[in-house]
Design a protein around this motif. Structure first.
Motif, PDB file in Angstrom:
ATOM      1  N   ILE A 312       0.837  -1.211   0.000  1.00  0.00           N
ATOM      2  CA  ILE A 312       0.000   0.000   0.000  1.00  0.00           C
ATOM      3  C   ILE A 312       0.868   1.256   0.000  1.00  0.00           C
ATOM      4  O   ILE A 312       0.629   2.205  -0.753  1.00  0.00           O
ATOM      5  N   LEU A 313       1.897   1.263   0.833  1.00  0.00           N
ATOM      6  CA  LEU A 313       2.780   2.423   0.931  1.00  0.00           C
ATOM      7  C   LEU A 313       3.586   2.622  -0.354  1.00  0.00           C
ATOM      8  O   LEU A 313       3.827   3.760  -0.780  1.00  0.00           O
ATOM      9  N   ALA A 314       3.990   1.528  -0.990  1.00  0.00           N
ATOM     10  CA  ALA A 314       4.734   1.629  -2.249  1.00  0.00           C
ATOM     11  C   ALA A 314       3.852   2.221  -3.346  1.00  0.00           C
ATOM     12  O   ALA A 314       4.290   3.098  -4.111  1.00  0.00           O
ATOM     13  N   VAL A 315       2.605   1.749  -3.428  1.00  0.00           N
ATOM     14  CA  VAL A 315       1.664   2.283  -4.414  1.00  0.00           C
ATOM     15  C   VAL A 315       1.391   3.761  -4.134  1.00  0.00           C
ATOM     16  O   VAL A 315       1.315   4.580  -5.056  1.00  0.00           O
ATOM     17  N   LEU A 316       1.267   4.108  -2.855  1.00  0.00           N
ATOM     18  CA  LEU A 316       1.051   5.506  -2.473  1.00  0.00           C
ATOM     19  C   LEU A 316       2.226   6.375  -2.909  1.00  0.00           C
ATOM     20  O   LEU A 316       2.026   7.474  -3.449  1.00  0.00           O
ATOM     21  N   GLY A 317       3.444   5.888  -2.715  1.00  0.00           N
ATOM     22  CA  GLY A 317       4.617   6.636  -3.133  1.00  0.00           C
ATOM     23  C   GLY A 317       4.668   6.858  -4.623  1.00  0.00           C
ATOM     24  O   GLY A 317       4.989   7.947  -5.101  1.00  0.00           O
ATOM     25  N   ILE A 318       4.343   5.813  -5.385  1.00  0.00           N
ATOM     26  CA  ILE A 318       4.311   5.931  -6.846  1.00  0.00           C
ATOM     27  C   ILE A 318       3.228   6.909  -7.274  1.00  0.00           C
ATOM     28  O   ILE A 318       3.432   7.751  -8.170  1.00  0.00           O
ATOM     29  N   TYR A 319       2.071   6.825  -6.638  1.00  0.00           N
ATOM     30  CA  TYR A 319       0.957   7.730  -6.970  1.00  0.00           C
ATOM     31  C   TYR A 319       1.347   9.181  -6.737  1.00  0.00           C
ATOM     32  O   TYR A 319       1.081  10.053  -7.578  1.00  0.00           O
ATOM     33  N   ILE A 320       1.981   9.456  -5.611  1.00  0.00           N
ATOM     34  CA  ILE A 320       2.394  10.834  -5.290  1.00  0.00           C
ATOM     35  C   ILE A 320       3.359  11.372  -6.331  1.00  0.00           C
ATOM     36  O   ILE A 320       3.235  12.521  -6.779  1.00  0.00           O
ATOM     37  N   GLU A 321       4.319  10.561  -6.730  1.00  0.00           N
ATOM     38  CA  GLU A 321       5.361  11.021  -7.653  1.00  0.00           C
ATOM     39  C   GLU A 321       4.857  11.131  -9.094  1.00  0.00           C
ATOM     40  O   GLU A 321       5.203  12.058  -9.823  1.00  0.00           O
ATOM     41  N   VAL A 322       3.994  10.209  -9.497  1.00  0.00           N
ATOM     42  CA  VAL A 322       3.597  10.134 -10.908  1.00  0.00           C
ATOM     43  C   VAL A 322       2.347  10.925 -11.211  1.00  0.00           C
ATOM     44  O   VAL A 322       2.261  11.621 -12.237  1.00  0.00           O
ATOM     45  N   TRP A 323       1.349  10.878 -10.319  1.00  0.00           N
ATOM     46  CA  TRP A 323       0.055  11.460 -10.680  1.00  0.00           C
ATOM     47  C   TRP A 323      -0.298  12.755  -9.960  1.00  0.00           C
ATOM     48  O   TRP A 323      -1.153  13.503 -10.438  1.00  0.00           O
ATOM     49  N   LEU A 324       0.305  13.039  -8.831  1.00  0.00           N
ATOM     50  CA  LEU A 324      -0.049  14.281  -8.132  1.00  0.00           C
ATOM     51  C   LEU A 324       0.696  15.476  -8.707  1.00  0.00           C
ATOM     52  O   LEU A 324       1.806  15.340  -9.217  1.00  0.00           O
TER      53      LEU A 324
END
Length: 324
Positions: A312-324
């Protein structure tokens, strides 16, 4: 083509790790390099006493061989790869010395805390000057923004805190069969994706090599473990993930992607502070994974739960960097 190169790096390191381990485990048994178990730990862990340790040697070898071969064969050998290998091997060597003293002296404590810290500091400082030598920026990036802050000379203490802190945090997480191997594979996998996304292909190749190496090791480290990675592996992995975050300019994201390691460390800090100030323990035992064990969870349940949280935390990190 680049995606294939990343896959090759992962597969090659996996094969090296999964093929070397069964050759290395009997060798460790013959040398009587067995794990010592702390007496104050969970009673169920006493049966693990004597399980071969220092398996992290295989992990470090698999990473180094795969990363070097793939980068030289398909790209050009980069200074970043060299620095990542320096940190990984350097911290692995500190861990090896710690493990070696433990198994030779037949005690659970190896290097003194000061000796271990000195080795970690030396490698961290040399890594920093290596970065500066290749013209590396002292800016840090704020996730989900285009904002960067140049902290100048303060980047040195930041590098030291990240490398020393991450290596010790990852080391604390290595307490159950397959726990660290699984959580680190997830975290390094996230950095492999992010490094590829920002066109740091060499860093992505290295990260993929780490994923393959720890997954190959997990084949023999999953419950019931036939071998432990020891400090050789955990310190190497901790140093490597911090170095990757630094070179990728994702220093702050490390806190999220490596959130499991952060939580484990905080549980120890909270436990110590609470006991020293109030004379009471917050957890039944720290690091946190032991608390759940003593609460009645099976070892496998604790490990899988921590893997899930790490995902969950890894997906959250990717989401923050790529989509936010």
């Amino acid at each position: 083509m680049l995606e294939l190169v990343l896959l090759l790096s992962l597969v090659l390191s996996f094969l090296i790790s999964v093929l070397l381990s069964p050759l290395f485990i009997p060798f460790l048994r013959r040398l009587k390099f067995g794990q010592s178990i702390r007496e104050e730990g969970p009673e169920s862990h006493q049966k693990k006493k004597g399980t071969p340790t220092m398996g992290g040697i295989v992990i470090v070898l698999a990473i180094a061989i795969a990363a070097l071969f793939i980068s030289i064969r398909f790209l050009s050998f980069s200074e970043e790869i060299l620095l990542l290998l320096f940190v990984t091997v350097g911290f692995g060597l500190v861990g090896f010395l710690d493990d070696y003293i433990k198994v030779v002296k037949k005690r659970n404590l190896g290097l003194t805390s000061k000796q271990k810290l000195l080795g970690q500091l030396l490698i961290s400082v040399l890594f920093y000057f290596g970065l500066r030598y290749i013209g590396f920026s002292t800016e840090i990036s704020i996730p989900a923004t285009n904002f960067q802050i140049d902290i100048g000379w303060l980047y040195l203490p930041l590098v030291i805190v990240m490398l020393v802190g991450a290596s010790n945090a990852v080391n604390l997480t290595d307490g159950l069969d397959g726990l660290l191997a699984g959580t680190s594979a997830i975290a390094f996998g996230a950095f492999a994706v992010l490094a590829w996304y920002v066109d740091l292909i060499d860093v992505s190749i290295f990260s993929a090599a780490v994923v393959g190496a720890v997954l190959g090791f997990l084949v023999y480290n999953a419950h019931p473990a036939k071998v432990f990675m020891g400090d050789t592996g955990s310190l190497a992995l901790g140093g490597a993930i911090a170095a990757i975050a630094i070179i990728s300019k994702m220093e702050i994201l490390l806190i999220i992607i490596g959130g499991v390691f952060v939580i484990e460390t905080l549980s120890v800090i909270i436990q110590v502070i609470s006991f020293k100030t109030r004379g009471k323990r917050v957890f039944k035992m720290s690091p946190l994974h032991h608390h759940y064990e003593l609460s009645g969870w099976s070892e496998w349940r604790v490990v899988v739960t921590f893997w899930f949280v790490g995902m969950i935390l890894a997906v959250l990190g990717i989401y923050i960097e790529v989509w936010l």
